[in-house]
Design an enzyme around this catalytic site. Structure first.
Site, PDB file in Angstrom:
ATOM      1  N   LYS A   1       0.833  -1.214   0.000  1.00  0.00           N
ATOM      2  CA  LYS A   1       0.000   0.000   0.000  1.00  0.00           C
ATOM      3  C   LYS A   1       0.865   1.260   0.000  1.00  0.00           C
ATOM      4  CE  LYS A   1      -2.103  -0.962   3.855  1.00  0.00           C
ATOM      5  NZ  LYS A   1      -1.517  -2.247   4.283  1.00  0.00           N
TER       6      LYS A   1
ATOM      7  N   ARG B   1      -9.509   1.058   8.271  1.00  0.00           N
ATOM      8  CA  ARG B   1      -9.098  -0.299   8.645  1.00  0.00           C
ATOM      9  C   ARG B   1     -10.173  -1.015   9.450  1.00  0.00           C
ATOM     10  NH1 ARG B   1      -3.210   0.675   8.229  1.00  0.00           N
ATOM     11  NH2 ARG B   1      -2.074  -1.266   8.504  1.00  0.00           N
TER      12      ARG B   1
ATOM     13  N   ARG C   1      11.790  -5.966   5.472  1.00  0.00           N
ATOM     14  CA  ARG C   1      11.818  -4.535   5.801  1.00  0.00           C
ATOM     15  C   ARG C   1      12.316  -4.342   7.233  1.00  0.00           C
ATOM     16  NH1 ARG C   1       6.414  -1.049   5.167  1.00  0.00           N
ATOM     17  NH2 ARG C   1       5.784  -2.310   6.954  1.00  0.00           N
TER      18      ARG C   1
ATOM     19  N   ARG D   1      11.401  -0.615  12.599  1.00  0.00           N
ATOM     20  CA  ARG D   1      10.021  -0.711  13.096  1.00  0.00           C
ATOM     21  C   ARG D   1       9.858  -1.975  13.941  1.00  0.00           C
ATOM     22  NH1 ARG D   1       5.741   0.619   8.346  1.00  0.00           N
ATOM     23  NH2 ARG D   1       4.494  -0.715   9.717  1.00  0.00           N
TER      24      ARG D   1
ATOM     25  N   ARG E   1      -0.645  -8.760  13.371  1.00  0.00           N
ATOM     26  CA  ARG E   1      -1.159  -7.751  12.424  1.00  0.00           C
ATOM     27  C   ARG E   1      -2.036  -8.417  11.370  1.00  0.00           C
ATOM     28  NH1 ARG E   1       4.385  -5.177  10.775  1.00  0.00           N
ATOM     29  NH2 ARG E   1       3.191  -3.907   9.312  1.00  0.00           N
TER      30      ARG E   1
HETATM   31  P1  B4P Z   1       3.863  -1.883   2.288  1.00  0.00           P
HETATM   32  O1  B4P Z   1       2.754  -2.865   2.240  1.00  0.00           O
HETATM   33  O2  B4P Z   1       3.885  -0.790   1.285  1.00  0.00           O
HETATM   34  O3  B4P Z   1       3.854  -1.418   3.789  1.00  0.00           O
HETATM   35  P2  B4P Z   1       2.856  -0.420   4.531  1.00  0.00           P
HETATM   36  O4  B4P Z   1       2.054   0.405   3.629  1.00  0.00           O
HETATM   37  O5  B4P Z   1       3.760   0.310   5.414  1.00  0.00           O
HETATM   38  O6  B4P Z   1       1.820  -1.324   5.299  1.00  0.00           O
HETATM   39  P3  B4P Z   1       1.645  -1.664   6.801  1.00  0.00           P
HETATM   40  O7  B4P Z   1       0.285  -2.251   6.880  1.00  0.00           O
HETATM   41  O8  B4P Z   1       2.799  -2.492   7.215  1.00  0.00           O
HETATM   42  O9  B4P Z   1       1.792  -0.373   7.685  1.00  0.00           O
HETATM   43  P4  B4P Z   1       0.959   0.892   8.143  1.00  0.00           P
HETATM   44  O10 B4P Z   1       1.993   1.933   8.200  1.00  0.00           O
HETATM   45  O11 B4P Z   1      -0.244   1.177   7.330  1.00  0.00           O
HETATM   46  O12 B4P Z   1       5.289  -2.571   2.103  1.00  0.00           O
HETATM   47  C1  B4P Z   1       5.814  -3.579   2.899  1.00  0.00           C
HETATM   48  C2  B4P Z   1       7.193  -4.009   2.363  1.00  0.00           C
HETATM   49  O13 B4P Z   1       7.038  -4.740   1.156  1.00  0.00           O
HETATM   50  C3  B4P Z   1       8.150  -2.866   2.029  1.00  0.00           C
HETATM   51  O14 B4P Z   1       9.426  -3.154   2.504  1.00  0.00           O
HETATM   52  C4  B4P Z   1       8.156  -2.795   0.510  1.00  0.00           C
HETATM   53  O15 B4P Z   1       9.381  -2.357  -0.021  1.00  0.00           O
HETATM   54  C5  B4P Z   1       7.900  -4.245   0.132  1.00  0.00           C
HETATM   55  N1  B4P Z   1       7.215  -4.378  -1.144  1.00  0.00           N
HETATM   56  C6  B4P Z   1       6.183  -3.622  -1.585  1.00  0.00           C
HETATM   57  N2  B4P Z   1       5.796  -4.036  -2.812  1.00  0.00           N
HETATM   58  C7  B4P Z   1       6.594  -5.100  -3.135  1.00  0.00           C
HETATM   59  C8  B4P Z   1       6.678  -5.956  -4.272  1.00  0.00           C
HETATM   60  N3  B4P Z   1       5.870  -5.833  -5.333  1.00  0.00           N
HETATM   61  N4  B4P Z   1       7.596  -6.949  -4.255  1.00  0.00           N
HETATM   62  C9  B4P Z   1       8.418  -7.114  -3.188  1.00  0.00           C
HETATM   63  N5  B4P Z   1       8.403  -6.310  -2.093  1.00  0.00           N
HETATM   64  C10 B4P Z   1       7.496  -5.309  -2.067  1.00  0.00           C
HETATM   65  O16 B4P Z   1       0.429   0.518   9.622  1.00  0.00           O
HETATM   66  C11 B4P Z   1       1.309   0.254  10.694  1.00  0.00           C
HETATM   67  C12 B4P Z   1       0.528   0.188  12.024  1.00  0.00           C
HETATM   68  O17 B4P Z   1      -0.086   1.482  12.315  1.00  0.00           O
HETATM   69  C13 B4P Z   1      -0.664  -0.782  12.083  1.00  0.00           C
HETATM   70  O18 B4P Z   1      -0.264  -2.113  12.420  1.00  0.00           O
HETATM   71  C14 B4P Z   1      -1.528  -0.130  13.199  1.00  0.00           C
HETATM   72  O19 B4P Z   1      -1.023  -0.411  14.486  1.00  0.00           O
HETATM   73  C15 B4P Z   1      -1.358   1.353  12.954  1.00  0.00           C
HETATM   74  N6  B4P Z   1      -2.413   1.910  12.068  1.00  0.00           N
HETATM   75  C16 B4P Z   1      -2.199   2.493  10.844  1.00  0.00           C
HETATM   76  N7  B4P Z   1      -3.376   2.885  10.299  1.00  0.00           N
HETATM   77  C17 B4P Z   1      -4.357   2.542  11.198  1.00  0.00           C
HETATM   78  C18 B4P Z   1      -5.778   2.678  11.201  1.00  0.00           C
HETATM   79  N8  B4P Z   1      -6.434   3.221  10.165  1.00  0.00           N
HETATM   80  N9  B4P Z   1      -6.460   2.208  12.270  1.00  0.00           N
HETATM   81  C19 B4P Z   1      -5.835   1.652  13.315  1.00  0.00           C
HETATM   82  N10 B4P Z   1      -4.483   1.500  13.390  1.00  0.00           N
HETATM   83  C20 B4P Z   1      -3.745   1.944  12.330  1.00  0.00           C
END
Ligand code: B4P
Length: 197
Positions: free
Chosen positions: A14, A90, A129, A135, A147
């Site tokens: 995402k 979410r 990552r 993190r 998660r």
């Molecule tokens: P991404 O999937 O891009 O990671 P993200 O957006 O940061 O998602 P995530 O769900 O982990 O975190 P968020 O900050 O929203 O990428 C993951 C990895 O994969 C990266 O290293 C990337 O390089 C790699 N990658 C991507 N595409 C690839 C491909 N095609 N091939 C290979 N590798 C690839 O949330 C973090 C925390 O914040 C949550 O657990 C929660 O505690 C809180 N939170 C955030 N929003 C919330 C909400 N709305 N409500 C409640 N809690 C919330």
């Protein structure tokens, strides 16, 4: 406005894809994960509260996250071409709050793009990552599994909330980052049809 939700489990790409789509479509990128990490880094009361949940792989309470989104919408609606929501909503309560906040601003969600990635690949990406991100929620497989559990019990239902509106497109989230961007852009170009909100 072109308002889009980028939806999917943790590690589905995402954040990675939101950044690329924001550039291509000139959108404002709102990531609740990034906003919460900023608050954590500042050590604000909100950040300290959020840290307890985030570091353990749990969702932060709805009222905290919805409050942050309300402020962002107040600041930006009417000033930007559209918004890409990354990691929000979410829960169904967050989705209902977002619908209402957008309706008050006389706009709505145009499309929900749902990234689909297998569970083993999600765990692999997040652990990878975790080697460099600093993190706490990426470094430990048990927290990653927590998660994914939160996603299955609370977040997956959000797709059902939007399914009734015929706005959800499922997109294969495995392949190169560039390939996936093209798939998402294809859906957006098909779905938006140049309609103005
Ligand atoms: P991404 O999937 O891009 O990671 P993200 O957006 O940061 O998602 P995530 O769900 O982990 O975190 P968020 O900050 O929203 O990428 C993951 C990895 O994969 C990266 O290293 C990337 O390089 C790699 N990658 C991507 N595409 C690839 C491909 N095609 N091939 C290979 N590798 C690839 O949330 C973090 C925390 O914040 C949550 O657990 C929660 O505690 C809180 N939170 C955030 N929003 C919330 C909400 N709305 N409500 C409640 N809690 C919330």
């Amino acid at each position: 406005m072109l308002n889009i939700i980028l939806f999917g489990p943790p590690g589905s790409g995402k954040g990675t894809q939101a950044y690329r789509l924001k550039e291509r479509y000139n959108l404002l990128h709102i990531s609740t994960g990034d906003l919460l990490r900023e608050e954590k880094a500042k050590g604000s009361p909100l950040g300290l509260e959020a840290k307890k949940y985030m570091d353990n792989g749990l969702l932060v309470p709805d009222e905290v996250v919805i409050g942050m989104i309300r402020v962002k919408l107040e600041e930006n609606v009417g000033k930007v071409a559209g918004i890409i929501f990354d990691g929000f909503p979410r829960t169904v309560a967050q989705a209902e709050a977002l619908d209402q906040l957008l309706e008050e601003k006389e706009t709505c969600i145009e499309q929900v793009l749902a990234l689909e990635v297998g569970e083993d690949e999600l765990v692999r990406r997040l652990l990878e990552r975790g080697k460099t991100s600093g993190r706490a929620d990426d470094m430990d497989e048990e927290k990653i599994r927590t998660r994914l559990g939160e996603y299955h019990t609370k977040t997956a239902l959000v797709a059902g909330h939007y399914a009734q509106t015929d706005k959800v497109a499922n997109v294969a989230g495995e392949g190169t980052i560039e390939e996936i961007t093209e798939r998402l852009a294809g859906e957006l170009d098909r779905g938006s049809n140049g309609e103005e909100e």
